[in-house]
Design an enzyme around this catalytic site. Structure first.
Site, mmCIF file in Angstrom:
data_model
loop_
_atom_site.group_PDB
_atom_site.id
_atom_site.type_symbol
_atom_site.label_atom_id
_atom_site.label_comp_id
_atom_site.label_asym_id
_atom_site.label_seq_id
_atom_site.Cartn_x
_atom_site.Cartn_y
_atom_site.Cartn_z
ATOM 1 N N CYS A 264 5.603 3.945 -10.256
ATOM 2 C CA CYS A 264 4.286 3.354 -10.523
ATOM 3 C C CYS A 264 3.135 4.276 -10.131
ATOM 4 O O CYS A 264 2.238 4.551 -10.935
ATOM 5 C CB CYS A 264 4.164 1.992 -9.847
ATOM 6 S SG CYS A 264 4.103 2.020 -8.045
ATOM 7 N N HIS A 312 2.393 -1.605 -5.291
ATOM 8 C CA HIS A 312 2.510 -1.398 -6.741
ATOM 9 C C HIS A 312 1.130 -1.101 -7.295
ATOM 10 O O HIS A 312 0.122 -1.587 -6.789
ATOM 11 C CB HIS A 312 3.116 -2.610 -7.441
ATOM 12 C CG HIS A 312 3.389 -2.373 -8.894
ATOM 13 N ND1 HIS A 312 4.333 -1.473 -9.329
ATOM 14 C CD2 HIS A 312 2.815 -2.892 -10.019
ATOM 15 C CE1 HIS A 312 4.358 -1.451 -10.657
ATOM 16 N NE2 HIS A 312 3.445 -2.306 -11.094
ATOM 17 N N HIS A 324 1.528 0.309 -16.790
ATOM 18 C CA HIS A 324 2.191 0.683 -15.544
ATOM 19 C C HIS A 324 3.658 0.997 -15.777
ATOM 20 O O HIS A 324 4.247 0.622 -16.787
ATOM 21 C CB HIS A 324 2.046 -0.430 -14.498
ATOM 22 C CG HIS A 324 2.785 -1.693 -14.841
ATOM 23 N ND1 HIS A 324 3.307 -2.533 -13.896
ATOM 24 C CD2 HIS A 324 3.079 -2.282 -16.045
ATOM 25 C CE1 HIS A 324 3.870 -3.574 -14.467
ATOM 26 N NE2 HIS A 324 3.759 -3.449 -15.763
#
Length: 348
Positions: A264, A312, A324
């Site tokens: 990520c 994240h 993402h």
């Protein structure tokens, strides 16, 4: 009638049976779920993947901490080396004046006379007396300067020695702290390897249909890259988002920063690198940089961070969506940010 000893034996047997039943009913960490339904298997994989992502981002952050500590260690070691050099020079300066001071001390110990009266007493003529007085004046002035220089050099050497000792201790502490971080980094790497193995096992247990459900679609219904690009604003964020959209479909890989696979924070780093900006490697560090942005004022390309531990991250793609690299088995995609608990957002 049952004896007391027999009752105790029965109670002990029942207690052991209960404990065994509990042990059997509680699956170990990482074990496959007892419910073999597609939903249960996907939830199990999601749980394992989430843990591995947390460890991955913590690993990146630990790496940044170690880099900073190593830089600190090198800086303190440089200062310590400079202080050692200064101390050598200070000691050399003390040594330069020491012979004069030693001779003066020895002369005083032996009762030497170095004043004008002594010159008058030992002179055979007026001229000799004048010559000796001049010599004594010169010697006296030089000796006074040497003694003063010795005092100054000695004081300076003592100060430099103290500074050298302090800088050596600071450098030693920095080295110890760097080693602690190295050990922590190795521990986290070991944890991640174990967690990745669990994710791969759980993923392999999925059917092709279940893997397709996990992967989902590259865009939410009714949205595509062209629609997103229509709303881009000039600037770093818009350029980074444009770059990230070219990676739709690339796989999630732990620790990857492109160009064809990402985790990520790695996707965010890569996307901003395409517009000439260097972002920190971890999601936690990315959450500390740039300029804070409220959820209501997000612009395409803003960095959006999720979960309480900021583990994240993605790039805002407009209309409540992010692009993402989400988790293993799910390619880079555009998805509603409502799927994740919002933490913060930053504009770079």
């Amino acid at each position: 009638m049952v004896s007391g000893r027999t009752k105790q034996a029965i109670r002990a047997f029942l207690a052991v049976a209960v404990l065994m039943a509990l042990a059997i009913s509680i699956p170990p960490a990482g074990a496959h779920p007892t419910d073999d339904s597609p939903t249960a298997k996907l939830e199990h994989l999601a749980d394992l993947s989430r843990r591995s992502e947390q460890t991955t981002e913590a690993l990146h952050n630990a790496g940044l901490d170690l880099e900073a500590k190593i830089a600190d260690q090198h800086a303190t070691e440089t200062v310590a080396a400079e202080d050692r050099t200064a101390l050598d020079l200070a000691r050399a300066e003390v040594a330069r004046f020491k012979p004069t001071v030693d001779k003066l001390a020895q002369a005083n110990y032996r009762g030497a006379r170095t004043n004008r009266l002594f010159a008058l007493m030992v002179s055979d003529s007026p001229q000799q007396m004048l010559d000796q007085m001049v010599l004594l004046d010169v010697l006296g002035a030089q000796t006074a300067r040497d003694v003063e220089g010795f005092k100054v050099a000695t004081a300076a050497a003592a100060e430099v020695a103290a500074a050298s000792q302090r800088s050596a201790e600071v450098a030693a502490r920095a080295a110890e702290e760097a080693q602690v971080l190295r050990d922590d980094l190795e521990r986290r790497k070991s944890e991640l390897e174990s967690e990745i193995a669990g994710v791969l096992d759980a993923f392999d247990a999925l059917s092709d249909e279940e893997k397709a459900v996990l992967a989902g679609t590259p865009f939410p219904p009714g949205l595509d890259a062209d629609k997103i690009l229509q709303h881009l604003v000039p600037g770093n964020g818009g350029g980074a988002l444009r770059a990230a959209l070219t990676r739709i479909g690339d796989p999630y890989v732990w620790g990857a920063t492109g160009p064809n696979q990402f985790d990520c924070s790695g996707l965010v780093v890569w996307a901003y690198k395409q517009v000439g900006k260097t972002l920190p490697r971890s999601s936690q560090a990315q959450a500390q940089g740039g300029v804070p942005v409220s959820r209501d004022n997000l612009q395409p390309g803003d960095v959006v961070i999720f979960y309480d531990d900021a583990s994240h991250v993605g790039l805002y793609a407009g209309d409540g969506n992010i692009v993402h690299a989400s988790t293993f088995g799910v390619p880079v995609k555009v998805q509603s940010m409502a799927s994740f608990p919002f933490h913060s957002a930053r504009r770079y």
